[in-house]
Structures are given as structure tokens and as C-alpha cells.
Design an enzyme around this catalytic site. Structure first.
Site, PDB file in Angstrom:
ATOM      1  N   HIS A 271     -42.730  40.856 -12.871  1.00  0.00           N
ATOM      2  CA  HIS A 271     -42.633  39.496 -12.330  1.00  0.00           C
ATOM      3  C   HIS A 271     -43.307  39.434 -10.960  1.00  0.00           C
ATOM      4  CE1 HIS A 271     -40.772  35.666 -11.054  1.00  0.00           C
ATOM      5  NE2 HIS A 271     -40.624  36.289  -9.889  1.00  0.00           N
ATOM      6  N   GLU A 272     -43.020  40.416 -10.101  1.00  0.00           N
ATOM      7  CA  GLU A 272     -43.655  40.446  -8.782  1.00  0.00           C
ATOM      8  C   GLU A 272     -45.168  40.604  -8.919  1.00  0.00           C
ATOM      9  OE1 GLU A 272     -42.033  39.739  -6.096  1.00  0.00           O
ATOM     10  OE2 GLU A 272     -40.169  39.599  -7.234  1.00  0.00           O
ATOM     11  N   HIS A 275     -46.926  37.341  -9.443  1.00  0.00           N
ATOM     12  CA  HIS A 275     -47.241  36.571  -8.232  1.00  0.00           C
ATOM     13  C   HIS A 275     -48.582  36.999  -7.660  1.00  0.00           C
ATOM     14  CE1 HIS A 275     -43.623  34.262  -7.895  1.00  0.00           C
ATOM     15  NE2 HIS A 275     -42.842  35.329  -7.886  1.00  0.00           N
ATOM     16  N   GLU A 347     -42.730  30.626  -9.827  1.00  0.00           N
ATOM     17  CA  GLU A 347     -41.783  31.583 -10.403  1.00  0.00           C
ATOM     18  C   GLU A 347     -41.822  31.561 -11.931  1.00  0.00           C
ATOM     19  OE1 GLU A 347     -40.186  33.820  -8.686  1.00  0.00           O
ATOM     20  OE2 GLU A 347     -40.977  32.995  -6.809  1.00  0.00           O
ATOM     21  N   ASP A 351     -42.807  34.676 -14.346  1.00  0.00           N
ATOM     22  CA  ASP A 351     -41.957  35.101 -15.465  1.00  0.00           C
ATOM     23  C   ASP A 351     -42.771  35.211 -16.751  1.00  0.00           C
ATOM     24  OD1 ASP A 351     -39.699  35.298 -13.927  1.00  0.00           O
ATOM     25  OD2 ASP A 351     -38.747  33.460 -14.642  1.00  0.00           O
TER      26      ASP A 351
END
Length: 406
Positions: A271-272, A275, A347, A351
Site C-alpha cells: 500500500h505504501e 503511494h 488511499e 489500496d
């Protein structure tokens, strides 16, 4: 005119307090129920503990906001004007301005200290989160004080010099702040963060290989993956990318390693990575830069208008600057919901990226449930409160979105 500024300030503060009150009633009241997707993982006894924890946190925040609003009004209407006279002890307005902001910072610290102590050593301690000793708490305060003197002090002096010596100061001031933010990308990970936490290389080879593979796929060329000793202050968990250039690093909280299995950590890290792949950091820098330039320009307009000088009886530019920051900050805080919505969109995209490269959305969903449960997060926030204050979607929204990808 002064009344309009004060009414703006009070109106925004009251609005925020009402939002918190709505959130308190909605999320911790008798009608708040365990979300359907968590009924197999949280029983009613646990859920009541969740609600009690969040109720205490929200109540403390409301009390803090009410007291802070009343004291800030007193400062704006009486004390700042008198303080301006008291610090006028040299012929150099920059030195006087530094003393003025030092006293203002001291006032804010003293006012916030009781709430910080109660939050950390009562609420967080009773619910098993706070692991920080009083000694470490004091050391953190002293380190922060030294940093403010060594780093913030000179930067503030530079900002005041620009305000006092350049006519159209808003543009060079904005440029200077943006430069400082850019340099912080190198300085914070390598110099600032190690002052407060210990960073050690990740030793779990299996996990290390999985995370490095994700980082390579994302194009994040970090030399090492570090574990941060977050547990010496709190049992809350997280993972993040930080730094730019040679200061890039991947950081995992040690509490995350203790709480989640390898698949779950891999999903959180993916997930990070999402970004980074989606260039969310660059987008945030761009948006915040535009916001900063706009705010700086409005500060310049308000200070040049002489409205604050005429209606609040202050004379020095550093005092007028503080008043301007307070009032324009109040005005712009009403637009934070749209910035939060922009963040929530990022976000969701992160995901989706994690689900794609992991190959199973359920892994991320499982990790999120575990973290939200371990952190006793608010599982039923009021929608209006969430709109204005949540930079991340609610857990229910994230789980629903992940289930749609299955």
C-alpha cells in the site's frame, strides 16, 4: 471590522467542536454497532472497550478545544497587545519578534501540557498503548526545545527579515518556505528522526526479500529497510517510505512486526509502495505549494491593509503577522474537507495497487482489520466529521472497496 474577524474565529472553532460532539454521540453512543465485517473478530465486550477509549479521547479533545478557544480569544483581545510592548526591548524588531514568538510558544506549550500528559499517561496508559516513561517524555521535550532554538529560531529570523525588509515579501517568503520543505526531505530522515528513535536494519530475511521486491517494482531505490523502535513510546503501528535522493529509506515500526504476519506486512508495505508509484508525495507537494503560496499572498494583503493595526491596536509586523495567521488559518480550515477528500482518493488508489501486486485483496483487508482492531480505532465515525477530518477512508469504506476487487 474587528468583530467580523473574531466572529469568524469563534464560528470556525464552534463548528469544529460541534463536529466532534456529533462524532462523540454517533460513534460511541448506544446505537453504535460492530460493523458486519468485524462481527467474527470483535465481540461485544471488546467493542464496548473500543467505544470507551474513543469516547475518552473525543471528550478530552472537546474540552481542550473549548479551553483553547477561550484562552486564544483572551490572547487576541488583550494579552498579545501587551506582550508586544513588553518584548520591545531592543532597536532591532527581528530580535524583538523572536522573543515575542518565543513567549507565544511558551504559552502554547504550558496550555497544552496538561492535556498531553493526561492523554499519554492516563488514557493511552490505561488502554495499554502508552509505553513512554516520564523521563523519556521530558527528554523528548528538551530535544524539541533545542531543535526549535537551533533550527526554527534562525528560520523564523530569516522570515521576519524578509517581512521587514522586502516590500512584496510574500513571494520570497513562500519560496523560502518551499525550499526549507524540500531540504527537509534530506534532513529529517538522516538527522532529525534518529534523535528521537533508533533505526536498525531489518533482520528477517524472508520479509526483507518480499519488501525489497515490492520496492524494486515500485522504483523506490532504498539502500536499506529499517525497523524503528516505536514501542518505546507507543504500541500503535505503522510503516512508511521517507526521504529523497540518497536519504531514501523504508521504515517499519517494531510494533508492526510484533503484531502482523509476513503476508500482512507485505500487503501494508505494498500500500505504501502504491503511494510512491502513484506519485502521491509529489502531488501533495504540488498541492501544498499552491496552498502555501495562496496563504502567503493573503497574509501579505491582510497585513498591508492595516485592518489588524487599526482594529486590534497592535503595531509591530511580527504581531500583525501572528493575528493574520490566526484569522486566515481559521478561514482556510473550512476547506480542509476537500483536501481530506483528495487524500482519501489517494488511499483508495494505493489500496488497489497493493491488491494488484499482492494478488489477493483479502490479505490487505485482513491486515487493515488487525491494525484497526489493535489500535482501537473509531469504527463508526460520523460521516460529516470524517469528511472534514479523515485523510484516510474509514475502515468500512476500505473493506468495501477491497471486496469489490475480489
Amino acid at each position: 471590522m474587528a468583530a467580523l474577524f473574531i466572529l469568524l474565529f469563534i464560528g470556525v472553532r464552534v463548528f469544529n467542536i460541534v463536529l466532534k460532539k456529533l462524532n462523540l454521540t454517533y460513534s460511541t453512543g448506544p446505537n453504535s454497532k460492530i460493523p458486519d465485517f468485524l462481527t467474527d473478530e470483535i465481540d461485544d465486550v471488546e467493542f464496548q472497550k473500543f467505544k470507551k477509549y474513543n469516547r475518552e479521547k473525543i471528550q478530552l479533545s472537546i474540552v481542550s478545544d473549548v479551553i483553547d478557544t477561550c484562552i486564544t480569544l483572551l490572547l487576541l483581545l488583550v494579552i498579545y497587545r501587551k506582550l508586544e510592548s513588553l518584548v520591545n526591548i531592543t532597536n532591532n524588531p527581528i530580535y524583538n519578534g523572536l522573543l515575542f514568538f518565543a513567549v507565544v510558544g511558551a504559552i502554547e506549550f504550558v496550555l497544552s501540557l496538561p492535556f498531553s500528559l493526561y492523554s499519554n499517561f492516563s488514557i493511552e496508559k490505561r488502554y495499554g498503548f502508552n509505553t513512554m516513561t516520564v523521563k523519556l517524555y521530558i527528554i523528548d521535550i528538551l530535544k524539541s526545545l533545542i531543535m526549535n532554538i537551533v533550527i526554527v529560531g534562525p528560520l523564523l529570523a530569516g522570515a521576519l527579515w524578509i517581512v521587514y525588509n522586502i516590500g512584496n515579501w510574500w513571494l520570497p517568503l513562500a519560496a523560502g518556505i518551499l525550499l526549507v520543505q524540500f531540504l527537509a526531505g534530506w534532513i529529517v530522515p538522516t538527522l532529525i528522526m534518529p534523535l528521537f528513535n533508533k533505526f536498525t536494519p531489518l533482520e528477517n530475511e524472508e520479509l526483507k526479500e518480499k519488501l525489497e521486491a515490492i520496492a524494486v517494482r515500485a522504483g523506490f531505490k532504498a539502500k536499506k529497510i529499517y525497523v524503528m523502535d516505536a514501542s518505546k513510546r507507543s504500541k500503535h503501528s505503522n510503516a512508511f517510505f521517507t526521504g529523497i535522493g540518497k536519504s531514501k529509506r523504508i521504515v517499519l515500526f517494531d510494533t508492526l512486526l510484533d503484531r502482523c504476519d509476513i503476508d500482512e506486512i507485505e500487503a501494508i508495505f505494498a500500500h505504501e509502495a502504491g503511494h510512491y508509484v502513484n506519485k502521491d508525495t509529489l502531488k501533495n507537494i504540488f498541492v501544498s505549494s499552491l496552498f502555501l503560496i495562496m496563504v502567503t499572498y493573503l497574509l501579505w494583503l491582510l497585513m498591508n491593509s492595516q485592518i489588524i493595526v487599526n482594529y486590534f491596536g497592535v503595531n509591530e509586523k511580527y504581531t500583525v503577522l501572528l493575528y493574520s495567521v490566526v484569522f486566515i488559518g481559521a478561514l482556510f480550515s473550512m476547506g480542509r474537507g476537500f483536501l481530506a477528500a483528495y487524500g482519501r482518493r489517494m488511499e483508495f488508489k494505493a489500496d488497489r495497487y497493493a491488491s494488484e501486486i499482492i494478488g489477493d485483496p483479502e490479505k490487505l483487508a485482513k491486515a487493515l482489520k488487525k491494525i484497526y482492531k489493535a489500535n482501537m480505532s473509531n469504527l463508526n465515525p460520523h460521516p460529516l466529521y470524517a469528511f472534514f477530518n479523515y485523510s484516510h477512508p474509514t475502515l468500512a469504506e476500505r473493506i468495501k472497496a477491497l471486496q469489490s476487487l475480489s
